[in-house]
Design a protein around this motif. Structure first.
Motif, PDB file in Angstrom:
ATOM      1  N   HIS A 237       0.831  -1.215   0.000  1.00  0.00           N
ATOM      2  CA  HIS A 237       0.000   0.000   0.000  1.00  0.00           C
ATOM      3  C   HIS A 237       0.863   1.262   0.000  1.00  0.00           C
ATOM      4  CE1 HIS A 237      -4.106  -1.815   1.378  1.00  0.00           C
ATOM      5  NE2 HIS A 237      -3.716  -2.201   0.183  1.00  0.00           N
ATOM      6  N   ASP A 238       1.961   1.210   0.745  1.00  0.00           N
ATOM      7  CA  ASP A 238       2.880   2.341   0.820  1.00  0.00           C
ATOM      8  C   ASP A 238       3.441   2.677  -0.566  1.00  0.00           C
ATOM      9  OD1 ASP A 238       4.207   4.240   2.310  1.00  0.00           O
ATOM     10  OD2 ASP A 238       5.992   3.012   2.581  1.00  0.00           O
TER      11      ASP A 238
ATOM     12  N   ILE B  35       1.067   4.687  -2.588  1.00  0.00           N
ATOM     13  CA  ILE B  35       1.042   6.070  -2.127  1.00  0.00           C
ATOM     14  C   ILE B  35       2.269   6.837  -2.611  1.00  0.00           C
ATOM     15  CG2 ILE B  35       1.141   7.514  -0.039  1.00  0.00           C
ATOM     16  CD1 ILE B  35      -1.499   5.969  -0.640  1.00  0.00           C
ATOM     17  N   ASP B  36       3.429   6.191  -2.496  1.00  0.00           N
ATOM     18  CA  ASP B  36       4.672   6.860  -2.882  1.00  0.00           C
ATOM     19  C   ASP B  36       4.909   6.808  -4.386  1.00  0.00           C
ATOM     20  OD1 ASP B  36       5.003   7.277  -0.228  1.00  0.00           O
ATOM     21  OD2 ASP B  36       6.566   5.772   0.070  1.00  0.00           O
TER      22      ASP B  36
ATOM     23  N   VAL C  62      -2.698  -0.143  -9.986  1.00  0.00           N
ATOM     24  CA  VAL C  62      -3.011   0.308  -8.628  1.00  0.00           C
ATOM     25  C   VAL C  62      -4.134  -0.532  -8.013  1.00  0.00           C
ATOM     26  CG1 VAL C  62      -4.011   2.218  -7.313  1.00  0.00           C
ATOM     27  CG2 VAL C  62      -2.223   2.675  -8.985  1.00  0.00           C
TER      28      VAL C  62
ATOM     29  N   LEU D  87      -3.882  -2.480  -4.516  1.00  0.00           N
ATOM     30  CA  LEU D  87      -4.730  -2.171  -3.366  1.00  0.00           C
ATOM     31  C   LEU D  87      -5.323  -3.446  -2.755  1.00  0.00           C
ATOM     32  CD1 LEU D  87      -7.240   0.781  -3.296  1.00  0.00           C
ATOM     33  CD2 LEU D  87      -7.712  -1.329  -2.129  1.00  0.00           C
ATOM     34  N   PHE D  88      -5.899  -4.296  -3.595  1.00  0.00           N
ATOM     35  CA  PHE D  88      -6.551  -5.487  -3.040  1.00  0.00           C
ATOM     36  C   PHE D  88      -5.559  -6.588  -2.667  1.00  0.00           C
ATOM     37  CE2 PHE D  88     -10.288  -3.441  -4.917  1.00  0.00           C
ATOM     38  CZ  PHE D  88     -11.040  -3.382  -3.762  1.00  0.00           C
ATOM     39  N   THR D  89      -4.377  -6.572  -3.288  1.00  0.00           N
ATOM     40  CA  THR D  89      -3.343  -7.512  -2.849  1.00  0.00           C
ATOM     41  C   THR D  89      -2.919  -7.148  -1.431  1.00  0.00           C
ATOM     42  OG1 THR D  89      -2.580  -7.769  -5.119  1.00  0.00           O
ATOM     43  CG2 THR D  89      -1.081  -8.496  -3.397  1.00  0.00           C
TER      44      THR D  89
ATOM     45  N   ASP E  65      -4.795  -5.615   0.836  1.00  0.00           N
ATOM     46  CA  ASP E  65      -5.902  -6.034   1.721  1.00  0.00           C
ATOM     47  C   ASP E  65      -5.853  -7.539   1.978  1.00  0.00           C
ATOM     48  OD1 ASP E  65      -6.716  -3.438   1.690  1.00  0.00           O
ATOM     49  OD2 ASP E  65      -8.527  -3.758   0.503  1.00  0.00           O
TER      50      ASP E  65
END
Lengths: 316, 316
Positions: B84-85, B88-89, B106, B110-112, B114
């Motif tokens: 997730h980081d 964002i970066d 993306v 995201l779901f990976t 989660d």
């Protein structure tokens, strides 16, 4: 839906308490995080999943406060998935309001979702058995599978009906199934009832998502509280589309290929595929109702049947 | 870092087992999800946090298999935050390899992430007390706070040193603290030792992130396994920048305002702010070492001290 229904008056006190607990869990000492959570606390949503947990708990014995907390955890979990789902779907409006990521950016949306998942786990850890926490985790994994597969099948004219059903089973039915059975399991209800509630939740969840997908085609922005026709524009081909493509609707295929979404939507609104999809939803509803009839005949099981029926008939 | 260190040979067997368990948890029946997880399984990373959990567990009594599983959970949790980081970066390279979201988009990233969080919870639910699951959840919330605040302070020339320290405390030190204390708590170690390990983990985590932020300025892409100078380009102003701005470095202020990042980096490489930041890291390291000296004198506490020292001296 539930709020307008007099037939669910028996849950009124519990739902007020549920909303209060949800709001109490959307507070953080950090001022920036508080601001983000505050936006989410402004609307309670339909609370179907939370109500399911309350109903499930009625089949065993459990402290009311504990049950309502678990119910709040289920709603927070659902909220977390919505926040992440809206990022994926690039949805700017949800429940008639701007989504977190559209107001505060994708990055805030992502970590607000993570925060909500964790807060749900805080609640579950304080009120549930480890078995239920594993069930929660497996359900989130299932939702992720559904979302990832949806992403990989975007704009695919070759998607199968089987893969669609698998996808909505992972994305939606799994959480309905958990919601209805978790309260029962934690209240030590009879294991056969827990199993039955799992199946009822599953079939209801399938019907719910089928209707959701139909409404995206047939309803208006105003009634939905979010833009209609969004699925097709984003390349998510739902059951009516797949039925039409399978029966060889060349016009629809062309419209989709050319990105002519307005024409595609107009065509779908009165299509045989739409009608057939509604029948599929009806079949899942019937299945859920047949099983619900096998539950002990209580006020709660009667209420459950009314909710299942309403899900099929809802217009938003 | 750890893999190259002969001084940690005592953990070799456990680390091989740890890597195996991590890989076994990065498998899913769904072919698409399997593909995404497979990319992550290709590299084990530094395994510092997992090793900390193993060390923590040595201060009490616990089945080795259970401890290694908890350790794998900690590493999966860390991996989830990295995935997730990186979104964002907007980081495309991590551990010398392309990041999930840069290869698969993306939405998959995201779901990976989660999914990984949930899989970590599956492990914790099977092997830990509810108290530890609450600690895990509060740690993720803390990381989210740090990330959200980092996002809201991007490109801000008025960020305070206090807010920077609070941010890295939330983002990084919290997970180090959990990693080192969790194994101890679950192995029923003496409560004073658990508390001490929490503090040691915290100070080590602060030093770790401070060094990470220094390396982003002083190191090369090749050594880091990811692009250097990334923080400043993304508007993340770390301690050397803040120290320099506070002591009135007008050139740096101008470079940052104008987006002249290469000049800003050159200026920072030999700055007093950089030196002062290294001293700050040294202070946190000293604090951790002093506390570590108060632990029972075992092979594991000796190894812990070596790791803490190495973190300060590392170059990637």
């Amino acid at each position: 839906m539930l709020r307008e229904s007099g037939s669910l008056g028996m849950f009124n006190t519990d739902l007020i308490e549920l909303k209060k607990i949800i709001r109490n869990n959307l507070i953080d000492n950090d001022s920036t995080v508080k601001l983000l959570l505050n936006d989410l606390a402004a609307d309670d949503g339909k609370l179907i999943r939370g109500t399911f947990t309350l109903i499930g708990g009625s089949f065993g014995k459990i402290e009311k406060e504990k049950l309502i907390n678990i119910s709040a955890g289920v709603e927070l979990l659902h909220l977390a998935t919505l926040v992440h789902d809206d990022i994926i779907d690039e949805a700017n409006i949800r429940r008639g309001k701007k989504t977190i990521h559209s107001t505060h950016g994708v990055k805030s949306g992502l970590f607000t979702g993570d925060y909500l998942f964790s807060q749900a786990y805080v609640i579950f850890s304080k009120n549930c058995s480890n078995k239920s926490i594993i069930d929660v985790s497996e359900t989130i994994k299932s939702i992720c599978r559904g979302e990832i597969n949806q992403f990989y099948s975007l704009y695919s004219l070759d998607s199968t009906i089987k893969s669609y059903l698998k996808r909505i089973s992972s994305k939606c039915a799994s959480l309905f199934s958990l919601s209805l059975s978790m309260g029962a399991y934690e209240s030590n209800a009879n294991i056969d009832i827990v199993k039955k509630l799992k199946s009822i939740g599953y079939s209801t969840g399938m019907a719910f998502q089928l209707i959701d997908d139909l409404l995206d085609i047939t309803s208006s922005d105003r009634i939905l509280g979010k833009p209609s026709g969004n699925d097709i524009r984003e390349g998510i081909y739902t059951l009516p589309v797949l039925y039409e493509l399978r029966r060889g609707n060349a016009h629809l295929r062309t419209y989709l290929k050319e990105g002519n979404f307005d024409e595609a939507l107009n065509l779908l609104k009165n299509s045989a595929g739409l009608k057939k999809s509604r029948e599929t939803a009806q079949r899942y509803t019937n299945k859920a109702l047949i099983l619900a009839n096998e539950l002990p005949n209580t006020d709660e099981s009667q209420a459950l049947k009314r909710i299942i029926t309403k899900i099929l008939l809802r217009d938003y």
